[in-house]
Design a protein around this motif. Structure first.
Motif, short mmCIF file in Angstrom:
data_model
loop_
_atom_site.label_atom_id
_atom_site.label_comp_id
_atom_site.label_asym_id
_atom_site.label_seq_id
_atom_site.Cartn_x
_atom_site.Cartn_y
_atom_site.Cartn_z
N UNK A 1 -5.51 21.77 -3.70
CA UNK A 1 -5.75 20.83 -2.89
C UNK A 1 -3.81 20.57 -3.07
N UNK A 2 -2.93 20.45 -1.94
CA UNK A 2 -1.97 20.21 -1.79
C UNK A 2 -1.41 18.47 -2.42
N UNK A 3 -0.34 18.19 -2.35
CA UNK A 3 0.14 17.23 -2.58
C UNK A 3 -0.60 15.76 -1.44
N UNK A 4 -0.60 16.66 -0.48
CA UNK A 4 -0.65 16.06 0.85
C UNK A 4 -1.57 16.03 1.41
N UNK A 5 -2.87 16.93 1.11
CA UNK A 5 -3.75 17.25 1.70
C UNK A 5 -4.82 15.67 0.28
N UNK A 6 -4.09 16.18 -1.01
CA UNK A 6 -4.71 14.69 -2.00
C UNK A 6 -4.65 13.34 -1.21
N UNK A 7 -3.50 13.20 -1.04
CA UNK A 7 -3.10 11.81 -0.53
C UNK A 7 -4.29 11.47 0.42
N UNK A 8 -4.06 12.35 1.38
CA UNK A 8 -5.30 12.10 2.72
C UNK A 8 -6.00 11.56 1.85
N UNK A 9 -7.27 12.90 1.10
CA UNK A 9 -8.09 12.61 1.15
C UNK A 9 -8.67 11.20 0.19
N UNK A 10 -7.94 10.77 -0.80
CA UNK A 10 -8.10 9.67 -1.63
C UNK A 10 -7.76 8.12 -0.33
N UNK A 11 -7.04 8.63 0.29
CA UNK A 11 -6.40 7.30 1.13
C UNK A 11 -8.19 7.16 1.79
N UNK A 12 -8.97 8.19 2.13
CA UNK A 12 -10.33 8.15 3.32
C UNK A 12 -11.00 7.84 2.34
N UNK A 13 -10.87 8.25 1.28
CA UNK A 13 -12.35 7.78 -0.03
C UNK A 13 -11.99 6.52 -0.02
N UNK A 14 -10.83 5.83 -0.37
CA UNK A 14 -10.35 4.47 -0.75
C UNK A 14 -11.20 3.79 0.67
N UNK A 15 -10.47 3.77 1.68
CA UNK A 15 -11.63 3.37 3.15
C UNK A 15 -12.59 3.23 2.59
N UNK A 16 -13.05 4.15 2.46
CA UNK A 16 -15.17 4.45 2.63
C UNK A 16 -15.72 3.56 1.54
N UNK A 17 -14.72 3.40 0.71
CA UNK A 17 -15.68 2.86 -1.08
C UNK A 17 -15.27 1.41 -0.52
N UNK A 18 -14.75 0.65 0.14
CA UNK A 18 -14.42 -0.64 0.40
C UNK A 18 -14.95 -0.93 1.83
N UNK A 19 -15.24 -0.37 2.28
CA UNK A 19 -15.89 -0.26 3.78
C UNK A 19 -17.81 -0.48 3.53
N UNK A 20 -17.89 0.17 2.08
CA UNK A 20 -19.25 0.36 1.47
C UNK A 20 -19.43 -0.90 1.16
N UNK A 21 -18.25 -1.77 0.43
CA UNK A 21 -18.37 -2.60 -0.48
C UNK A 21 -19.73 -3.82 -0.20
N UNK A 22 -18.51 -3.80 1.30
CA UNK A 22 -19.11 -4.70 1.99
C UNK A 22 -19.02 -6.63 2.12
N UNK A 23 -17.78 -6.45 0.94
CA UNK A 23 -17.50 -7.89 -0.21
C UNK A 23 -16.04 -7.89 0.58
#
Length: 292
Positions: free
Chosen positions: A151-173
């Motif tokens: 994965x390119x730098x820009x692809x990894x940056x985008x994926x990590x941002x989306x994963x972080x958003x999903x984890x915080x969303x599912x944390x529900x706190x």
């Protein structure tokens, strides 16, 4: 054995055919990228004994039923589900049916999730490790659809941002904020451990580097990095040893280069972290390489 794979929604037939009819366990490891490990695994029966990583384990069940014990409860994941394992949480793993299990997973350093908001908040904890979350699934598919492609730098940056958003969303706190001084101290401790992981880093050295006493540092380090300073240092050694083994070094040499006292010391830590011995891990990797 070359297999065309497709992780797009509704397009898992190719992956479900992967290795079918070959009752041999195996793991395929992509070249590490940006500190993220990507793995494809095939198992029949028990796969891993209880163990724990210092990373997030974020995976996709592709074929069969994935079963594992996590936080005292037996869990089951069917094809299409997302798996979320929090850092330092004990778990095992097995195929839930005789048909076997195929899954792909990334091991994501907590530091990357923390960096999304500038290391200002504690890590998100997702209480349910088996999810049907389109956002997380699509982000994982972007990284796992082709293990041969870096994965390119820009692809990894985008994926990590989306994963972080999903984890915080599912944390529900609500997000738990860290003070600027605690954040600075933890990052200084992390950098010291990264630089000196083959050495014996004392609590006194960490106190001198960070300005926090050892107990407060341990508490803040776990909030931001997901594990203790000691475990973090051991994991850096294990990563070094795994790279050495993949490059063809023997177990004793890999253990010594990574800073372990001896091969037995290395093997104990490897089993506790990955749920198998270094020799078994190498055999599984070799089995998958031969079948490709």
């Amino acid at each position: 054995m070359e297999v065309e794979t497709d992780l797009a929604p509704g397009g898992q037939d190719g992956l479900e055919r992967l290795w079918q009819g070959l009752p041999v366990d195996g793991i395929r490891i992509a070249e590490p990228s940006h500190g993220v490990e990507r793995i494809e695994a095939r198992f029949y029966g028990n796969a891993f004994s209880p163990h724990r990583h210092d990373t997030y384990g974020l995976g996709l069940t592709l074929h069969g039923v994935q079963t594992f014990r996590y936080r005292g409860v037996e869990r089951f994941s069917n094809a299409g589900n997302v798996i979320v394992l929090h850092p330092d949480e004990l778990h095992d793993g097995a195929a839930g049916t005789p048909d076997g299990l195929i899954y792909r997973i990334i091991y994501l350093p907590p530091d990357l999730i923390s960096a999304v908001d500038g290391h200002r908040t504690a890590l998100p904890f997702v209480p349910d490790p088996v999810l049907a979350d389109d956002g997380l699934r699509q982000a994982l598919e972007d990284l796992l659809s082709d293990l041969d492609e870096q994965p390119s730098d820009t692809m990894m940056d985008d994926v990590v941002m989306r994963l972080a958003a999903g984890l915080f969303r599912q944390a529900g706190a609500p997000r738990k904020m860290l003070s600027p001084s605690a954040r600075t101290a933890v990052l200084r401790a992390r950098d010291l451990l990264d630089d000196r992981y083959t050495e014996l880093v004392s609590s006194e050295a960490l106190e001198a580097e960070t300005g926090l006493d050892r107990y407060e540092l341990a508490r803040q380090f776990r909030r931001l990095m997901g594990t203790s300073p000691h475990r973090y240092l051991v994991m850096r050694r294990l990563e070094r040893a795994k790279r050495s083994m993949m490059e063809g070094q023997g177990l004793a040499e890999a253990a010594a280069d990574a800073g372990f006292a001896d091969q037995a010391h290395f093997t104990r830590h490897f089993r506790k972290t990955f749920g198998m011995t270094p020799g078994h891990w190498l055999a599984l990797r070799t089995a998958s390489t031969r079948e490709r």
